[in-house]
Design a protein around this motif. Structure first.
Motif, PDB file in Angstrom:
ATOM      1  N   LYS A  85     -41.884  32.837  12.486  1.00  0.00           N
ATOM      2  CA  LYS A  85     -40.923  31.778  12.820  1.00  0.00           C
ATOM      3  C   LYS A  85     -40.858  31.571  14.338  1.00  0.00           C
ATOM      4  N   GLU A  89     -41.890  28.226  16.798  1.00  0.00           N
ATOM      5  CA  GLU A  89     -41.068  27.553  17.816  1.00  0.00           C
ATOM      6  C   GLU A  89     -41.869  27.373  19.100  1.00  0.00           C
ATOM      7  N   ASP A 143     -31.480  26.035  12.468  1.00  0.00           N
ATOM      8  CA  ASP A 143     -32.678  25.305  12.046  1.00  0.00           C
ATOM      9  C   ASP A 143     -32.301  24.225  11.032  1.00  0.00           C
ATOM     10  N   GLU A 172     -39.742  23.668  10.218  1.00  0.00           N
ATOM     11  CA  GLU A 172     -38.287  23.895  10.310  1.00  0.00           C
ATOM     12  C   GLU A 172     -37.697  24.149   8.926  1.00  0.00           C
ATOM     13  N   HIS A 175     -38.087  27.627   8.185  1.00  0.00           N
ATOM     14  CA  HIS A 175     -37.149  28.416   8.992  1.00  0.00           C
ATOM     15  C   HIS A 175     -35.762  28.442   8.361  1.00  0.00           C
TER      16      HIS A 175
HETATM   17 FE   LIG Z   1     -37.106  26.368  13.811  1.00  0.00          FE
END
Ligand SMILES: [Fe+2]
Ligand SMILES: [Fe+2]
Length: 326
Positions: A85, A89, A143, A172, A175
């Motif tokens: 994760k 990003e 998120d 996302e 996430h």
């Molecule tokens: Fe994210």
């Protein structure tokens, strides 16, 4: 309204500014994408550079609160998921910096602006991550709020930004689910684990609502951004949507949203919810968030520590260029 910028543009292109602007606005109104080489009003370009670089900075700074927990993740599986994760990003930041460069901005200037405190990033990352449950709450709420903001950006009027959003949104959504899954495990665990989950929700709920920005009647740039289809929904519309989707998710795992004014409004088909503390938000925007200083110190240190990698990559590229030229 844009007289000076347009006059500047017109001097270069020797086309009537009003004509250029009308053609630009007609394309935007027809939902066509604006591409890097197209004429655009200077204010549009500047708004995008600001918004996209702020977005890129937020991805980078957002790696810090979670990065703190990689070595302390409670199992190998949790560690692998969190690593993936946080790397995502970093990738989001790279896409977004690249997309911002298509508007003529230099990446070094953007990064300088972040490190000198001139540029903003999402206020949410200036809150500390105190327990493992915070990692769950961030994925689920932060998120989750990011997705709510970013899904409409897949149709934003600037092509490179819209296209970058497609993959970002897919990641996302992973996430958000990994965060909710952490919360689910904690909320269904021991009394102590459930207490941790509730405590994290209590601390992250309001800052998450602030992620959508100031209320519509106090958001000066919103109208222009909506008109140019940079934004497709207002701050308050997105905030409402987030509340409506997230409250049942909290209830499903037996957690309660820390808002005594929260109640379902049958007539509106939406939740009514309490007032956000905008003083806290503006303080965080001014850089007074609880761990703002710490975040920027960590960011600058990471940048300095990575200097040798950038130098090595530049030297390698130069050597290859020289070899090719020979
Ligand atoms: Fe994210
Ligand atoms: Fe991201």
């Amino acid at each position: 309204m844009y007289t000076t910028e347009l006059q500047k543009q017109a001097a270069v292109t020797s086309v009537e500014p009003a004509e250029l602007l009308a053609a630009f606005e007609a394309r935007v109104a027809a939902d066509e994408f604006i591409e890097p080489k197209d004429w655009m009003p200077e204010a549009y370009r500047r708004t995008l550079i600001r918004q996209m670089s702020q977005h890129a900075h937020s991805e980078v700074v957002g790696m810090l609160p979670e990065g703190n927990w990689i070595t302390r993740a409670p199992s190998l599986r949790r560690k692998a998921v969190l690593l993936a994760k946080v790397q995502d990003e970093g990738g989001h930041a790279l896409y977004l910096y690249s997309a911002t460069e298509t508007l003529g901005a230099a990446r070094d200037d953007l990064i300088d602006a972040l490190h000198s405190g001139k540029a903003k990033y999402s206020t949410i990352f200036n809150y500390p991550t105190l327990t493992w449950a915070d990692i769950g709450a961030i994925g689920w709420l932060v998120d989750g709020a990011a997705i709510m903001n970013q899904v409409p950006l897949q149709r934003t009027s600037y092509g490179p930004y819209a296209r970058a959003m497609v993959r970002i949104c897919k990641e996302e959504s992973f996430h958000q689910r990994q965060g909710y899954e952490i919360m689910m495990a904690l909320a269904g665990g021991t009394a102590e684990q459930k207490r941790m989950a509730q405590d994290a929700l209590n601390r992250w709920w309001w800052p998450s609502l602030m992620m959508f920005g100031p209320p519509d009647d106090n958001s000066p740039n919103s109208a222009q951004s909506m008109r140019w289809r940079i934004k497709r929904d207002t701050n308050d519309q997105l905030r409402q949507k987030f509340v409506d989707i997230t409250v049942p998710q909290a209830e499903a795992i037996g957690l309660s949203v820390p808002d005594p004014d929260l109640k379902w409004n049958e007539a509106r088909g939406q939740y009514d919810f309490g007032a956000v503390d905008w003083e806290e938000f503006y303080a965080a925007v001014r850089g007074e968030g609880p761990v703002a200083r710490e975040r920027m110190q960590a960011r600058r240190k990471a940048w300095d520590d990575g200097a040798w990698v950038r130098d090595a990559a530049t030297a390698h590229a130069e050597k290859q260029r020289a070899r090719q030229a020979a």
